[in-house]
Design an enzyme around this catalytic site. Sequence first.
Site, PDB file in Angstrom:
ATOM      1  N   GLU A 152      -5.126   1.392   2.698  1.00 29.15           N
ATOM      2  CA  GLU A 152      -4.930   0.267   3.607  1.00 29.15           C
ATOM      3  C   GLU A 152      -4.992   0.708   5.067  1.00 29.15           C
ATOM      4  O   GLU A 152      -5.493  -0.025   5.925  1.00 29.15           O
ATOM      5  CB  GLU A 152      -3.592  -0.413   3.313  1.00 29.15           C
ATOM      6  CG  GLU A 152      -3.392  -1.754   4.000  1.00 29.15           C
ATOM      7  CD  GLU A 152      -2.824  -1.638   5.412  1.00 29.15           C
ATOM      8  OE1 GLU A 152      -2.882  -2.631   6.148  1.00 29.15           O
ATOM      9  OE2 GLU A 152      -2.324  -0.542   5.776  1.00 29.15           O
ATOM     10  N   GLU A 153      -4.472   1.892   5.375  1.00 27.67           N
ATOM     11  CA  GLU A 153      -4.403   2.335   6.767  1.00 27.67           C
ATOM     12  C   GLU A 153      -5.778   2.578   7.387  1.00 27.67           C
ATOM     13  O   GLU A 153      -5.897   2.678   8.609  1.00 27.67           O
ATOM     14  CB  GLU A 153      -3.544   3.603   6.891  1.00 27.67           C
ATOM     15  CG  GLU A 153      -2.066   3.402   6.590  1.00 27.67           C
ATOM     16  CD  GLU A 153      -1.351   2.534   7.622  1.00 27.67           C
ATOM     17  OE1 GLU A 153      -1.999   2.102   8.590  1.00 27.67           O
ATOM     18  OE2 GLU A 153      -0.151   2.279   7.448  1.00 27.67           O
TER      19      GLU A 153
ATOM     20  N   HIS B 166       0.826  -1.215   0.000  1.00 30.30           N
ATOM     21  CA  HIS B 166       0.000   0.000   0.000  1.00 30.30           C
ATOM     22  C   HIS B 166       0.855   1.258   0.000  1.00 30.30           C
ATOM     23  O   HIS B 166       1.924   1.325   0.611  1.00 30.30           O
ATOM     24  CB  HIS B 166      -1.003   0.001   1.162  1.00 30.30           C
ATOM     25  CG  HIS B 166      -0.398   0.047   2.542  1.00 30.30           C
ATOM     26  ND1 HIS B 166      -0.125   1.226   3.199  1.00 30.30           N
ATOM     27  CD2 HIS B 166      -0.056  -0.942   3.402  1.00 30.30           C
ATOM     28  CE1 HIS B 166       0.357   0.969   4.398  1.00 30.30           C
ATOM     29  NE2 HIS B 166       0.418  -0.343   4.543  1.00 30.30           N
TER      30      HIS B 166
ATOM     31  N   HIS C  61       4.308   2.332  13.445  1.00 30.05           N
ATOM     32  CA  HIS C  61       3.429   3.493  13.514  1.00 30.05           C
ATOM     33  C   HIS C  61       3.984   4.602  14.403  1.00 30.05           C
ATOM     34  O   HIS C  61       3.257   5.473  14.858  1.00 30.05           O
ATOM     35  CB  HIS C  61       2.014   3.101  13.980  1.00 30.05           C
ATOM     36  CG  HIS C  61       1.204   2.451  12.915  1.00 30.05           C
ATOM     37  ND1 HIS C  61      -0.159   2.351  12.962  1.00 30.05           N
ATOM     38  CD2 HIS C  61       1.565   1.879  11.744  1.00 30.05           C
ATOM     39  CE1 HIS C  61      -0.612   1.738  11.884  1.00 30.05           C
ATOM     40  NE2 HIS C  61       0.437   1.437  11.125  1.00 30.05           N
TER      41      HIS C  61
END
Length: 387
Positions: A222-223, A71, A323
């Site tokens: 995607e996130e 992604h 993250h």
Amino acid sequence: MRLSIDIDYLLGQLRTLLAIDSPTGFTDSIVRHTAREVERLGLEVELTRRGAIRARRPGLQRRPARAVVSHLDTLGAQVKSIRDSGRLDLVPIGNWSARFAEGARVTIYSERGNYRGTILPLKASGHTYNEEVDSAPVGWRHIEVRVDALTRSKEDTRHLGIEIGDMVAIDPVPEFMENGFIVSRHLDNKAGVALMLAALEAMQREKIETPVDSYWLFTIEEEVGVGAASVLVPEIAAMVAIDNGTTAPGQNSDEFGVTIAMADQTGPFDYHLTKKLVELCRTYEIRFQKDIFRFYRSDSASAIAAGHDVRTALATFGVDASHGYERIHAHALRSIAELVTAYLCSDVLIQRDAEETAGLEGFTRQPNREADQSLTAETEDPIGEVE
């Protein structure tokens, strides 16, 4: 077949990708870059309406086609409101902690133009708040963006053209170290995109012929859980997602080699496809380890949830502090790129996957007998077909 990966090309692409802001919902620029690079490498590109990329590399047969996916989108934020001070309240894009937002430099994308700024806690000055700086709570309600423009009020900020909903991109601050470590935000999943491009470059350079078509997929949401929901085509029978694996206490992921995910929060990955990746690592002496992720999902989960009947697996590069300020190693990126080439070059063993439905003939088998304890760990498992 395990191809030689041009690590300089891989890292060069990663540098370029990190320099392009791409929070979910603001991915046009990185889509344009990636699509042009795939075209430069010799494939025709198709874009969905919103910009997910699909490129087909022809093989000897169209079915059962294989896909690899990463992604393009990253974490980010949006302007939630404008404070009376003229500073900006934020809401996150994707699932990440405000703890990692504090101190970040950002770009605010308004319709009138871009502005720079810094994310700060509400009590940012030790000279003013003393120990209250250290005892302040963590959370998105407790931080704000100081815009680098002349603004001292809500009206001043609105006059700049900044509005609620404007995108806020977080600076990656990348550092490529001589020992192979790479530290940056947004390595999830721009590192995956870079290694996919490097695998494609190797296959094009060596003019590799594959048994079936391969699809190179790059998704844009995607996130936020959308991922590969709408980019697959019926010819695709198996898809390997490339993403990050979390190196942390209680996890078996590593910053070196390939970490093959056996399951995530949505359940186990396809038995046969996952087993094949493991066997390819063993055959071609690619370092690997297995792991399970309890608080994680990837492009493969979104594809299955959308109703695509495809076999899915997940190959990851170990990431420390996912993250946040992430760290990876180039060894893992090269290892996964090598595995991608080995997988796409390998024989197709489940021929019935060429059809979306078929009878019982040729259907797969899984191990279902008592283990022979005389076998060593190095002995090949003779049971079970694999994709």
